[in-house]
Design an enzyme around this catalytic site. Structure first.
Site, PDB file in Angstrom:
ATOM      1  N   SER A   8       2.119   8.090  10.714  1.00 43.31           N
ATOM      2  CA  SER A   8       3.099   7.667   9.708  1.00 43.31           C
ATOM      3  C   SER A   8       2.621   8.106   8.334  1.00 43.31           C
ATOM      4  CB  SER A   8       3.243   6.143   9.727  1.00 43.31           C
ATOM      5  OG  SER A   8       3.830   5.712   8.514  1.00 43.31           O
ATOM      6  N   HIS A  31       5.743  10.892  11.699  1.00 40.86           N
ATOM      7  CA  HIS A  31       6.566   9.669  11.663  1.00 40.86           C
ATOM      8  C   HIS A  31       6.949   9.359  10.221  1.00 40.86           C
ATOM      9  CE1 HIS A  31       7.680   5.638  13.358  1.00 40.86           C
ATOM     10  NE2 HIS A  31       7.263   5.172  12.175  1.00 40.86           N
ATOM     11  N   ASP A  33       8.975   6.841   7.771  1.00 41.71           N
ATOM     12  CA  ASP A  33       9.546   5.494   7.684  1.00 41.71           C
ATOM     13  C   ASP A  33      10.583   5.417   6.577  1.00 41.71           C
ATOM     14  OD1 ASP A  33       8.016   3.925   9.685  1.00 41.71           O
ATOM     15  OD2 ASP A  33       6.296   4.594   8.487  1.00 41.71           O
ATOM     16  N   MET A  35      13.127   3.069   4.646  1.00 45.59           N
ATOM     17  CA  MET A  35      13.357   1.637   4.385  1.00 45.59           C
ATOM     18  C   MET A  35      14.328   1.486   3.223  1.00 45.59           C
ATOM     19  SD  MET A  35       9.502   0.129   4.617  1.00 45.59           S
ATOM     20  CE  MET A  35       8.326   0.722   5.839  1.00 45.59           C
ATOM     21  N   HIS A  64      12.018   6.899  11.547  1.00 50.64           N
ATOM     22  CA  HIS A  64      12.101   5.480  11.911  1.00 50.64           C
ATOM     23  C   HIS A  64      12.933   4.793  10.844  1.00 50.64           C
ATOM     24  CE1 HIS A  64       9.743   1.420  12.399  1.00 50.64           C
ATOM     25  NE2 HIS A  64      10.997   1.327  12.788  1.00 50.64           N
ATOM     26  N   MET A  66      14.452   1.874   9.135  1.00 51.63           N
ATOM     27  CA  MET A  66      14.444   0.426   8.933  1.00 51.63           C
ATOM     28  C   MET A  66      15.500   0.134   7.880  1.00 51.63           C
ATOM     29  SD  MET A  66      10.348   0.037   9.169  1.00 51.63           S
ATOM     30  CE  MET A  66      10.185   1.806   8.916  1.00 51.63           C
ATOM     31  N   MET A 135       7.740  -2.664  18.026  1.00 52.73           N
ATOM     32  CA  MET A 135       6.973  -2.892  16.796  1.00 52.73           C
ATOM     33  C   MET A 135       5.815  -3.836  17.091  1.00 52.73           C
ATOM     34  SD  MET A 135       8.315  -1.076  14.339  1.00 52.73           S
ATOM     35  CE  MET A 135       7.140  -1.686  13.131  1.00 52.73           C
ATOM     36  N   GLY A 140       7.993  -3.064   7.642  1.00 57.59           N
ATOM     37  CA  GLY A 140       8.107  -3.158   6.185  1.00 57.59           C
ATOM     38  C   GLY A 140       6.941  -2.542   5.448  1.00 57.59           C
ATOM     39  N   PHE A 141       5.755  -2.672   6.021  1.00 60.96           N
ATOM     40  CA  PHE A 141       4.568  -2.220   5.299  1.00 60.96           C
ATOM     41  C   PHE A 141       3.526  -1.649   6.246  1.00 60.96           C
ATOM     42  CE2 PHE A 141       6.587  -5.693   3.097  1.00 60.96           C
ATOM     43  CZ  PHE A 141       6.755  -5.176   1.827  1.00 60.96           C
ATOM     44  N   GLY A 142       2.762  -0.703   5.744  1.00 61.25           N
ATOM     45  CA  GLY A 142       1.607  -0.212   6.481  1.00 61.25           C
ATOM     46  C   GLY A 142       0.437  -1.153   6.281  1.00 61.25           C
ATOM     47  N   GLY A 143      -0.598  -0.957   7.068  1.00 58.97           N
ATOM     48  CA  GLY A 143      -1.844  -1.696   6.863  1.00 58.97           C
ATOM     49  C   GLY A 143      -1.847  -3.123   7.363  1.00 58.97           C
ATOM     50  N   ASP A 173       4.146   0.826  17.081  1.00 57.96           N
ATOM     51  CA  ASP A 173       4.043   1.126  15.647  1.00 57.96           C
ATOM     52  C   ASP A 173       3.588  -0.121  14.913  1.00 57.96           C
ATOM     53  OD1 ASP A 173       4.390   1.958  13.023  1.00 57.96           O
ATOM     54  OD2 ASP A 173       6.570   2.177  13.150  1.00 57.96           O
ATOM     55  N   GLY A 174       2.425  -0.007  14.237  1.00 59.39           N
ATOM     56  CA  GLY A 174       1.918  -1.114  13.439  1.00 59.39           C
ATOM     57  C   GLY A 174       0.530  -1.530  13.879  1.00 59.39           C
ATOM     58  N   GLY A 195      -0.601   4.860  10.791  1.00 55.86           N
ATOM     59  CA  GLY A 195      -0.458   5.203   9.385  1.00 55.86           C
ATOM     60  C   GLY A 195      -1.777   5.120   8.669  1.00 55.86           C
ATOM     61  N   SER A 196      -2.195   3.882   8.345  1.00 57.73           N
ATOM     62  CA  SER A 196      -3.414   3.729   7.552  1.00 57.73           C
ATOM     63  C   SER A 196      -4.649   4.229   8.295  1.00 57.73           C
ATOM     64  CB  SER A 196      -3.581   2.281   7.089  1.00 57.73           C
ATOM     65  OG  SER A 196      -3.367   1.405   8.154  1.00 57.73           O
TER      66      SER A 196
HETATM   67  C1  DX5 Z   1       5.772  -0.338   9.264  1.00 57.47           C
HETATM   68  C2  DX5 Z   1       6.025   1.102   9.598  1.00 57.47           C
HETATM   69  C3  DX5 Z   1       4.857   1.785  10.149  1.00 57.47           C
HETATM   70  C4  DX5 Z   1       3.648   1.816   9.262  1.00 57.47           C
HETATM   71  C5  DX5 Z   1       2.443   1.812  10.139  1.00 57.47           C
HETATM   72  O1  DX5 Z   1       6.954  -0.987   9.054  1.00 57.47           O
HETATM   73  O2  DX5 Z   1       7.083   1.231  10.528  1.00 57.47           O
HETATM   74  O3  DX5 Z   1       5.186   3.088  10.647  1.00 57.47           O
HETATM   75  O4  DX5 Z   1       3.562   2.930   8.417  1.00 57.47           O
HETATM   76  O5  DX5 Z   1       1.318   1.715   9.355  1.00 57.47           O
HETATM   77  P1  DX5 Z   1      -0.069   1.175   9.945  1.00 57.47           P
HETATM   78  O6  DX5 Z   1      -0.467   2.145  11.018  1.00 57.47           O
HETATM   79  O7  DX5 Z   1      -0.955   1.175   8.782  1.00 57.47           O
HETATM   80  O8  DX5 Z   1       0.200  -0.193  10.503  1.00 57.47           O
HETATM   81 ZN    ZN Z   2       7.381   3.206  11.481  1.00 56.42          ZN
END
Ligand code: DX5
Ligand code: ZN
Length: 220
Positions: A8, A31, A33, A35, A64, A66, A135, A140-143, A173-174, A195-196
């Site tokens: 991501s 990927h 995202d 939003m 993806h 959202m 999920m 909503g957020f990475g990390g 994912d997540g 992602g992170s």
């Molecule tokens: C969260 C996103 C993810 C996010 C994953 O809502 O859909 O794709 O970027 O990030 P990590 O891998 O850091 O959880």
């Molecule tokens: Zn995603």
């Protein structure tokens, strides 16, 4: 069962997307995202940026969405260059109609489930989708921290997909990292968003290879 890694770009440097994408050229997908600040409390990017990303990388784009009202907006992401478009079960009015429309446009159609959304209503219509996204955090957020209790949903989905004989991909994912990917792989996921873990690593390409080999060694 093939393993796919789809990093991501959410936590990458948005001012330097070309060089960020170059770091993950050994991935299977990119990927992206999307939003809208309505379906989730965060705002990222839309069609024009997806179009630019598609031009900037040879990787196929795994969009993806959202967003609210994917029935209206998702087809435009195929036009923007996404090879796979995942919309959310909680947001769509007519998942079958939308999945069929995306496939008719030549894209893969994915359906995403938030942590509190059950897979069971979709088990009889698996053939309508190319991918189920489970999920493993609230979107909503990475990390965020991987939600372990989602593994039961992944297991039930894997059992149903195998029983059906269909080649439906199961994406998680997540919170996917070197410390969680084995559990997700052994539960039955085959497509991993990270992602992170990837963009926070010193060497993104090496991190992708580590994740891939852990998933391969623990595949269902
Ligand atoms: C969260 C996103 C993810 C996010 C994953 O809502 O859909 O794709 O970027 O990030 P990590 O891998 O850091 O959880
Ligand atoms: Zn995603």
């Amino acid at each position: 069962m093939s393993i796919r890694i789809s990093p991501s770009i959410l936590n990458s440097d948005f001012a330097n997307l070309s060089s960020e994408l170059a770091k993950i050229s050994n991935a299977d997908w990119a990927h992206v995202d999307v939003m809208d600040n309505h379906f989730v409390p965060n705002l990222t990017l839309g069609m024009p940026v997806v179009e630019s990303i598609a031009r900037a990388t040879d990787l196929p784009i795994d969009a993806h969405l959202m967003i609210e009202d994917p029935d209206r907006w998702a087809p435009a992401f195929v036009e923007a260059g996404a090879k796979s478009v995942t919309f959310h079960a909680e947001a769509t009015a007519a998942p079958l109609r939308l999945a069929r429309e995306l496939r008719a446009m030549g894209a893969r159609a994915g359906i995403g489930l938030k942590p509190a959304t059950a897979i069971e209503p979709y088990l009889d219509i698996l053939a309508e989708f190319d991918m189920i996204l489970i999920m493993t955090v609230e979107p909503g957020f990475g990390g965020q921290k991987f939600i372990e209790s989602m593994m039961a949903k992944v297991e039930r989905t894997r059992a149903a997909v195998n029983k059906s004989g269909l080649d439906v991909w199961i994406q998680v994912d997540g919170g996917i990292s070197r410390s969680t990917i084995e559990r997700a792989a052994s539960a039955g996921a085959d497509t991993f968003v990270a992602g992170s873990a990837v963009f926070g690593a010193e060497d993104a390409a090496a991190e992708i290879e580590s994740l891939r080999s852990l998933a391969q060694d623990h595949r269902h």
